[in-house]
Design an enzyme around this catalytic site. Structure first.
Site, PDB file in Angstrom:
ATOM      1  N   ILE A  96       0.906  -1.153   0.000  1.00  0.00           N
ATOM      2  CA  ILE A  96       0.000   0.000   0.000  1.00  0.00           C
ATOM      3  C   ILE A  96       0.936   1.192   0.000  1.00  0.00           C
ATOM      4  O   ILE A  96       1.674   1.401   0.973  1.00  0.00           O
ATOM      5  CB  ILE A  96      -0.910   0.080   1.243  1.00  0.00           C
ATOM      6  CG1 ILE A  96      -1.947  -1.036   1.261  1.00  0.00           C
ATOM      7  CG2 ILE A  96      -1.617   1.445   1.272  1.00  0.00           C
ATOM      8  CD1 ILE A  96      -2.924  -0.977   2.424  1.00  0.00           C
ATOM      9  N   TYR A  97       0.944   1.929  -1.084  1.00  0.00           N
ATOM     10  CA  TYR A  97       1.799   3.111  -1.182  1.00  0.00           C
ATOM     11  C   TYR A  97       0.982   4.289  -1.675  1.00  0.00           C
ATOM     12  O   TYR A  97       0.129   4.138  -2.550  1.00  0.00           O
ATOM     13  CB  TYR A  97       2.974   2.869  -2.142  1.00  0.00           C
ATOM     14  CG  TYR A  97       4.052   2.018  -1.543  1.00  0.00           C
ATOM     15  CD1 TYR A  97       4.941   2.545  -0.603  1.00  0.00           C
ATOM     16  CD2 TYR A  97       4.180   0.689  -1.889  1.00  0.00           C
ATOM     17  CE1 TYR A  97       5.923   1.753  -0.038  1.00  0.00           C
ATOM     18  CE2 TYR A  97       5.169  -0.110  -1.325  1.00  0.00           C
ATOM     19  CZ  TYR A  97       6.041   0.436  -0.402  1.00  0.00           C
ATOM     20  OH  TYR A  97       7.014  -0.350   0.167  1.00  0.00           O
ATOM     21  N   GLY A 108      -4.345   6.059   2.164  1.00  0.00           N
ATOM     22  CA  GLY A 108      -3.898   4.741   2.613  1.00  0.00           C
ATOM     23  C   GLY A 108      -5.036   3.974   3.272  1.00  0.00           C
ATOM     24  O   GLY A 108      -5.188   2.770   3.062  1.00  0.00           O
ATOM     25  N   ASN A 135       9.921   1.613   9.620  1.00  0.00           N
ATOM     26  CA  ASN A 135       8.805   2.382   9.069  1.00  0.00           C
ATOM     27  C   ASN A 135       7.712   2.516  10.137  1.00  0.00           C
ATOM     28  O   ASN A 135       6.663   1.892  10.069  1.00  0.00           O
ATOM     29  CB  ASN A 135       8.272   1.720   7.793  1.00  0.00           C
ATOM     30  CG  ASN A 135       7.304   2.600   7.029  1.00  0.00           C
ATOM     31  OD1 ASN A 135       6.815   3.600   7.543  1.00  0.00           O
ATOM     32  ND2 ASN A 135       7.009   2.207   5.802  1.00  0.00           N
ATOM     33  N   TYR A 142      -0.986   0.142  10.767  1.00  0.00           N
ATOM     34  CA  TYR A 142      -1.534  -1.215  10.820  1.00  0.00           C
ATOM     35  C   TYR A 142      -1.996  -1.581  12.229  1.00  0.00           C
ATOM     36  O   TYR A 142      -3.024  -2.241  12.391  1.00  0.00           O
ATOM     37  CB  TYR A 142      -0.544  -2.236  10.254  1.00  0.00           C
ATOM     38  CG  TYR A 142      -0.377  -2.058   8.764  1.00  0.00           C
ATOM     39  CD1 TYR A 142      -1.453  -2.231   7.904  1.00  0.00           C
ATOM     40  CD2 TYR A 142       0.846  -1.684   8.221  1.00  0.00           C
ATOM     41  CE1 TYR A 142      -1.325  -2.046   6.538  1.00  0.00           C
ATOM     42  CE2 TYR A 142       0.977  -1.495   6.843  1.00  0.00           C
ATOM     43  CZ  TYR A 142      -0.114  -1.674   6.005  1.00  0.00           C
ATOM     44  OH  TYR A 142       0.014  -1.486   4.665  1.00  0.00           O
ATOM     45  N   LYS A 144      -3.191   0.476  14.423  1.00  0.00           N
ATOM     46  CA  LYS A 144      -4.449   1.212  14.591  1.00  0.00           C
ATOM     47  C   LYS A 144      -5.604   0.442  13.942  1.00  0.00           C
ATOM     48  O   LYS A 144      -6.739   0.506  14.399  1.00  0.00           O
ATOM     49  CB  LYS A 144      -4.297   2.605  13.960  1.00  0.00           C
ATOM     50  CG  LYS A 144      -5.502   3.505  14.105  1.00  0.00           C
ATOM     51  CD  LYS A 144      -5.329   4.782  13.315  1.00  0.00           C
ATOM     52  CE  LYS A 144      -5.772   4.497  11.896  1.00  0.00           C
ATOM     53  NZ  LYS A 144      -5.688   5.574  10.962  1.00  0.00           N
TER      54      LYS A 144
END
Length: 173
Positions: A96-97, A108, A135, A142, A144
């Site tokens: 996912i970018y 996102g 990162n 993720y 969250k």
């Protein structure tokens, strides 16, 4: 700001290359050597590699678009196309970018929501992914969204070994 998520067609390969290279470089350039970055971008986003991936029935790509401009993308893998765990009934979020200009603007989250919607349609038991240990923005995102860490693996980046944290979200209770 209406963001549209569309499945990527093979004739959009050049757009996929552009967004893939751009977002990966924006995300990781400052923490990696130019040589490693150039090598990775060349190999991972080559026309040949992306053509194979786009034609793989176990992989799916989606663009996030705003006013017809591609601002992010999502890559999902199932079955034998998963990069690590070949879980029978699992879905991998490989990528996912989102372009830097749109960080913090829910793009996102929209792509992530699409991934979970697809996972539920496919009735998988869990969704998993690997995220670089440095990162912290992605790891926080993720967590969250309910993901938990369960393992680590080594990601070969150029001539360096980097550690990815493996995270997953169970969809079946």
């Amino acid at each position: 700001m209406e963001i549209i998520v569309t499945k990527i067609a093979e004739n959009e390969l050049v757009k996929l290359q552009e967004i893939g290279r751009k977002t990966f470089a924006e995300t990781f350039s400052e923490n990696n050597t130019e040589e490693c970055m150039a090598e990775y971008l060349e190999i991972s986003f080559s026309t040949e590699k992306l053509t194979v991936e786009l034609n793989d029935g176990n992989s799916e790509f989606y663009f996030a678009k705003l006013d017809n401009e591609v601002i992010g993308y999502l890559k999902l893998n199932k079955g034998s196309s998963q990069t690590e765990i070949k879980g029978e009934n699992a879905l991998e979020i490989e990528r996912i970018y989102v372009t830097k200009d749109f960080h913090g603007k829910k793009v996102g989250q929209i792509l992530y929501n699409k991934a979970i919607e697809i996972a539920k349609e496919k009735e998988v038991d869990y969704v998993w992914l690997g995220v670089w240990e440095n990162n912290s923005r992605a790891i926080g995102f993720y967590k969250k969204n309910g993901f938990v860490e369960f393992d680590k693996h080594i990601f070969r980046f150029g001539n360096e070994d980097q550690t990815d944290i493996m995270m997953k979200l169970n969809l079946k209770n």
